[in-house]
Design a protein around this motif. Structure first.
Motif, PDB file in Angstrom:
ATOM      1  N   MET A   1      40.937 -33.382  10.911  1.00 15.06           N
ATOM      2  CA  MET A   1      41.201 -32.053  10.804  1.00 15.06           C
ATOM      3  C   MET A   1      40.754 -31.530  11.883  1.00 15.06           C
ATOM      4  O   MET A   1      39.613 -31.160  11.484  1.00 15.06           O
ATOM      5  N   THR A   2      41.948 -30.486  12.649  1.00 14.02           N
ATOM      6  CA  THR A   2      41.428 -29.685  13.542  1.00 14.02           C
ATOM      7  C   THR A   2      41.449 -28.460  13.259  1.00 14.02           C
ATOM      8  O   THR A   2      42.159 -28.217  12.646  1.00 14.02           O
ATOM      9  N   ASP A   3      40.587 -27.550  13.146  1.00 11.49           N
ATOM     10  CA  ASP A   3      41.037 -26.301  12.404  1.00 11.49           C
ATOM     11  C   ASP A   3      41.362 -24.861  14.029  1.00 11.49           C
ATOM     12  O   ASP A   3      40.125 -24.111  14.095  1.00 11.49           O
ATOM     13  N   TRP A   4      42.637 -25.316  14.113  1.00  9.54           N
ATOM     14  CA  TRP A   4      42.548 -24.343  14.967  1.00  9.54           C
ATOM     15  C   TRP A   4      43.047 -22.927  14.822  1.00  9.54           C
ATOM     16  O   TRP A   4      43.184 -21.707  15.519  1.00  9.54           O
ATOM     17  N   GLY A   5      42.559 -21.870  13.850  1.00  9.14           N
ATOM     18  CA  GLY A   5      42.686 -21.290  13.434  1.00  9.14           C
ATOM     19  C   GLY A   5      42.340 -20.212  13.936  1.00  9.14           C
ATOM     20  O   GLY A   5      42.086 -18.604  14.361  1.00  9.14           O
ATOM     21  N   PRO A   6      40.774 -19.870  14.160  1.00  6.16           N
ATOM     22  CA  PRO A   6      39.641 -19.235  15.160  1.00  6.16           C
ATOM     23  C   PRO A   6      40.217 -19.067  17.015  1.00  6.16           C
ATOM     24  O   PRO A   6      40.174 -17.495  17.145  1.00  6.16           O
ATOM     25  N   VAL A   7      41.038 -20.358  17.236  1.00  6.80           N
ATOM     26  CA  VAL A   7      40.800 -20.260  18.442  1.00  6.80           C
ATOM     27  C   VAL A   7      42.487 -19.807  18.775  1.00  6.80           C
ATOM     28  O   VAL A   7      42.469 -18.561  19.248  1.00  6.80           O
ATOM     29  N   VAL A   8      43.406 -19.700  17.630  1.00 12.69           N
ATOM     30  CA  VAL A   8      44.543 -19.225  18.138  1.00 12.69           C
ATOM     31  C   VAL A   8      44.457 -17.274  17.922  1.00 12.69           C
ATOM     32  O   VAL A   8      45.155 -16.859  19.043  1.00 12.69           O
ATOM     33  N   VAL A   9      43.350 -17.055  16.937  1.00 18.89           N
ATOM     34  CA  VAL A   9      43.320 -15.782  16.634  1.00 18.89           C
ATOM     35  C   VAL A   9      42.924 -15.448  17.766  1.00 18.89           C
ATOM     36  O   VAL A   9      43.308 -13.945  18.388  1.00 18.89           O
ATOM     37  N   ALA A  10      41.975 -15.324  18.091  1.00 21.31           N
ATOM     38  CA  ALA A  10      41.266 -15.015  19.347  1.00 21.31           C
ATOM     39  C   ALA A  10      41.773 -15.200  20.725  1.00 21.31           C
ATOM     40  O   ALA A  10      42.030 -14.132  21.571  1.00 21.31           O
ATOM     41  N   THR A  11      42.562 -15.654  20.576  1.00 20.30           N
ATOM     42  CA  THR A  11      43.309 -15.392  22.005  1.00 20.30           C
ATOM     43  C   THR A  11      45.037 -14.741  21.837  1.00 20.30           C
ATOM     44  O   THR A  11      44.624 -14.144  22.960  1.00 20.30           O
ATOM     45  N   VAL A  12      45.514 -14.823  20.894  1.00 17.03           N
ATOM     46  CA  VAL A  12      46.448 -13.543  20.296  1.00 17.03           C
ATOM     47  C   VAL A  12      45.831 -12.583  20.930  1.00 17.03           C
ATOM     48  O   VAL A  12      45.892 -11.330  21.503  1.00 17.03           O
ATOM     49  N   LEU A  13      44.415 -12.311  20.458  1.00 21.75           N
ATOM     50  CA  LEU A  13      43.466 -11.196  20.297  1.00 21.75           C
ATOM     51  C   LEU A  13      43.426 -10.266  21.432  1.00 21.75           C
ATOM     52  O   LEU A  13      43.589  -9.639  21.695  1.00 21.75           O
ATOM     53  N   PHE A  14      42.933 -11.719  22.118  1.00 21.57           N
ATOM     54  CA  PHE A  14      42.310 -11.384  23.690  1.00 21.57           C
ATOM     55  C   PHE A  14      43.708 -10.625  24.553  1.00 21.57           C
ATOM     56  O   PHE A  14      43.529  -9.703  25.270  1.00 21.57           O
ATOM     57  N   VAL A  15      44.704 -11.252  24.678  1.00 21.47           N
ATOM     58  CA  VAL A  15      46.235 -11.229  25.189  1.00 21.47           C
ATOM     59  C   VAL A  15      46.037  -9.517  24.759  1.00 21.47           C
ATOM     60  O   VAL A  15      46.707  -8.670  25.551  1.00 21.47           O
ATOM     61  N   LEU A  16      45.984  -9.367  23.662  1.00 26.59           N
ATOM     62  CA  LEU A  16      47.032  -8.364  23.190  1.00 26.59           C
ATOM     63  C   LEU A  16      45.890  -7.058  23.232  1.00 26.59           C
ATOM     64  O   LEU A  16      46.731  -6.192  23.370  1.00 26.59           O
ATOM     65  N   LEU A  17      44.350  -7.172  22.941  1.00 25.88           N
ATOM     66  CA  LEU A  17      43.840  -6.569  23.842  1.00 25.88           C
ATOM     67  C   LEU A  17      43.399  -5.918  24.572  1.00 25.88           C
ATOM     68  O   LEU A  17      42.334  -5.256  24.936  1.00 25.88           O
TER      69      LEU A  17
END
Length: 71
Positions: A1-17
């Motif tokens: 299984m692949t953990d996509w949590g850090p990728v999603v969090v980093a992408t969302v924060l990058f766009v929002l910030l």
């Protein structure tokens, strides 16, 4: 299984910030300006520090995990 949590969090924060997209701290005329689509060197530094702090909190302290794949 692949953990996509850090990728999603980093992408969302990058766009929002992104400085100037939603808000800019510090602004050119005020402390906070919303949706002005401009930036400055100090604003980039402040947003980078906020990004690092929030990604550290969400990924390490809270432990956001999103698993995908068969398992």
């Amino acid at each position: 299984m692949t953990d996509w949590g850090p990728v999603v969090v980093a992408t969302v924060l990058f766009v929002l910030l992104t400085p100037g997209l939603l808000c800019q701290i510090p602004g050119r005329g005020r402390v906070v300006e919303f949706g002005n689509m401009s930036t400055s060197g100090l604003s980039i530094l402040v947003h980078a520090v906020l990004y690092f702090a929030l990604i550290t909190i969400f990924v390490i302290a809270v432990g956001v995990h999103i698993y995908s794949g068969s398992g």
